[in-house]
Enzyme design. Structure first.
Site, PDB file in Angstrom:
ATOM      1  CB  SER A 129      -0.935  -0.116   1.094  1.00  0.00           C
ATOM      2  OG  SER A 129      -1.817   1.064   1.119  1.00  0.00           O
TER       3      SER A 129
ATOM      4  NE  ARG B 279      -1.174   4.250  16.818  1.00  0.00           N
ATOM      5  CZ  ARG B 279      -0.004   4.623  16.341  1.00  0.00           C
ATOM      6  NH1 ARG B 279       0.494   5.401  16.285  1.00  0.00           N
ATOM      7  NH2 ARG B 279       0.892   3.451  16.044  1.00  0.00           N
TER       8      ARG B 279
ATOM      9  CG  ASP C  14      -6.168   1.291  -0.327  1.00  0.00           C
ATOM     10  OD1 ASP C  14      -5.407   2.167  -0.465  1.00  0.00           O
ATOM     11  OD2 ASP C  14      -6.218   0.332   0.509  1.00  0.00           O
TER      12      ASP C  14
END
Length: 499
Positions: A5, A467, A226
């Site tokens: 990707s 995070r 994508d």
């Protein structure tokens, strides 16, 4: 699909499509992980044996299965695809079909089409996209066609497969003024200083874009096409951009579909199935900018949240007649239920016989065209780009009109190293911490100090870090809130570095 990707060119990996054309079902992920990491052939056979028993899979003779294989433009793709072929052929009854160099969404589309009994070559993919795009453009009101503004689009192909495929699509469409840069043929490196991931995270122009591009509509694909983001180059500084991310793509799609549904419901001279109320839902994650969520709710849309990850968004969107989902990074799509499409088809036929060419019939045709143009298997930068272009033409909008739908709230993301990420348990689509106790109350106290403040923490899926996301009305406040919450995360879960 052999691809990594948006990662560097020397990385490579695999994405697996389910028979539905969607992503690999979550329940299979732990098994896939275990077999790919099995240390010996004996261990591999044992794992498969255990899994077959657990899932009650019957072994009553060979069953036929066709595996479609594709790869992106990475040099390592060829040998990895050969290895995948050997793996497939080692299974009794399985055949491997090499579909060549493709975007990830093309392979997902092909699997979905093949299992629906439709034609599923790459040419069929291009044909479906181009014909439904033309249909949408032909349904643009005439007065808007005449006022068409800036019709040029410049696309950053991330030096990957998406740029190559867009060149093919451009030739088929021939009516669109598209300039493809970073197509991979100019010697640039895949995803290096280019691509949707880079543009969205760094908020700077990709390589090959300059001050002369000010005012032109620009878009960026990622390495396997994508993801999609749009941007425009700022006049005061060629490296700065006005980013139009996945949240704004979602907002544009939602606005257009809501408009068409409203037109469809207008009173005509007939009243067929008046009680049918299409359920339109918008699906976001907690990372969606708060301003986008407010905008969508002001439109009167139903907005729901899921945990981070496309698989969760896709699953939730499938619960609606029309479900739209996007992540800010530009990955998303629109799902139409079979029931709604059957009703829409019948409604279009009814309107065609009673009031052909009416606004209601045009709205039905537009929605049918969208269902064919958008890739319902998975997020697809090429089909998404064509849908954006068709809607901007329909509305007569420049990229600046689109960007002004709402103004993003300033945000900041941080990460804090922790002893054990699994100590954090979240609820409400990862927006609330339920364990450890008391940390959520402390976060709430910090958030209350800032106008339009919002913050949440979530454990990483891959490393021992937490995070942190924070937003507020001004950037300084978002930064300050993120830092305060980072200190809390360190205090409750970390190594106590922040005192």
């Amino acid at each position: 699909m052999i691809t990594a990707s948006h990662n560097k060119v020397n990385d490579n990996g695999v994405k697996i499509a389910d028979p539905s054309g969607g992503m690999l079902t979550q329940e299979w992920e732990p098994f896939a992980d275990a077999i790919s990491n099995s240390p010996t052939p004996q261990h591999l056979v044992q794992l498969i044996d255990e899994f077959v028993k657990k899932e009650n899979i019957r072994f009553d003779g060979a069953r036929s299965a066709e595996i479609l294989l594709g790869r992106d433009t990475r040099p390592s793709g060829e040998s990895l695809l050969e290895a995948a072929k050997q793996g497939v052929y080692s299974i009794v009854g399985a055949t491997a079909t090499d579909m060549g160099i493709l975007t990830t969404p093309q392979l997902h589309w092909m699997v979905r089409a093949r299992n629906k009994g439709m034609k599923a070559t790459e040419l069929d993919y291009f044909e479906q996209l181009s014909s439904s795009f033309r249909c949408l453009v032909d349904l643009t009101p005439n007065q808007i066609k005449m006022n068409k503004t800036d019709d040029k689009l410049v696309v950053d192909g991330a030096n990957g497969v998406g740029g190559e495929k867009l060149e093919v699509l451009k030739k088929i469409l021939n009516s669109m003024v598209i300039e493809v840069r970073n197509s991979g043929k100019e010697g640039g490196v895949l995803n290096e200083g280019v691509g949707a991931d880079y543009v969205q995270k760094e908020k700077v122009v990709p390589q090959g874009f300059y001050l002369k591009d000010v005012g032109i509509r620009c878009a960026s694909l990622d390495g396997d096409a994508d993801r999609l983001v749009y941007f425009s180059v700022q006049s005061n500084n060629a490296s700065n951009i006005d980013l139009v991310d996945g949240d704004k793509i979602l907002s544009l799609f939602a606005l257009f579909i809501k408009e068409q549904l409203s037109i469809l419901k207008m009173e005509g001279d007939d009243h067929v199935d008046e009680n049918y109320e299409a359920r339109l839902g918008v699906v976001q994650t907690a990372y969606a900018n708060g301003a986008s969520t407010d905008y969508l709710k002001q439109l009167g849309l139903e907005v729901v949240f899921t945990p981070t990850g496309v698989k969760y968004l896709h699953e939730k969107a499938a619960e609606y007649d029309i479900g739209i989902y996007f992540e800010a990074n530009g990955h998303g799509t629109i799902l139409f239920s079979e029931g709604f499409l059957s009703w829409l088809d019948a409604r279009n036929n009814e309107l065609s016989s009673k009031s052909k060419g009416s606004e209601q019939q045009k709205a039905a045709l537009r929605l049918l065209a969208v269902s064919n143009l958008i890739n319902q298997a998975v997020g697809d930068a090429l089909s998404g780009l064509l849908l954006v272009e068709a809607i901007l033409q329909y509305k007569g909008w420049s990229i600046h009109n689109w960007s002004e739908l709402y103004h993003d709230l300033p945000s900041r993301q941080l990460k804090v190293k922790v002893v054990d990420r699994t100590a954090v348990v979240t609820a409400n689509a990862e927006t609330v911490v339920v364990r450890p106790p008391l940390i959520q109350e402390a976060i709430n106290v910090e958030v209350a100090k800032y106008p339009r403040g919002r913050s949440f923490i979530r454990p990483s899926g891959t490393e021992d870090v937490i995070r942190i996301y924070a937003e507020a009305s001004i950037q300084e406040a978002a930064d300050s809130l993120a830092n305060s919450v980072a200190k809390l995360a360190d205090q409750f879960l970390g190594f106590g570095n922040s005192g």
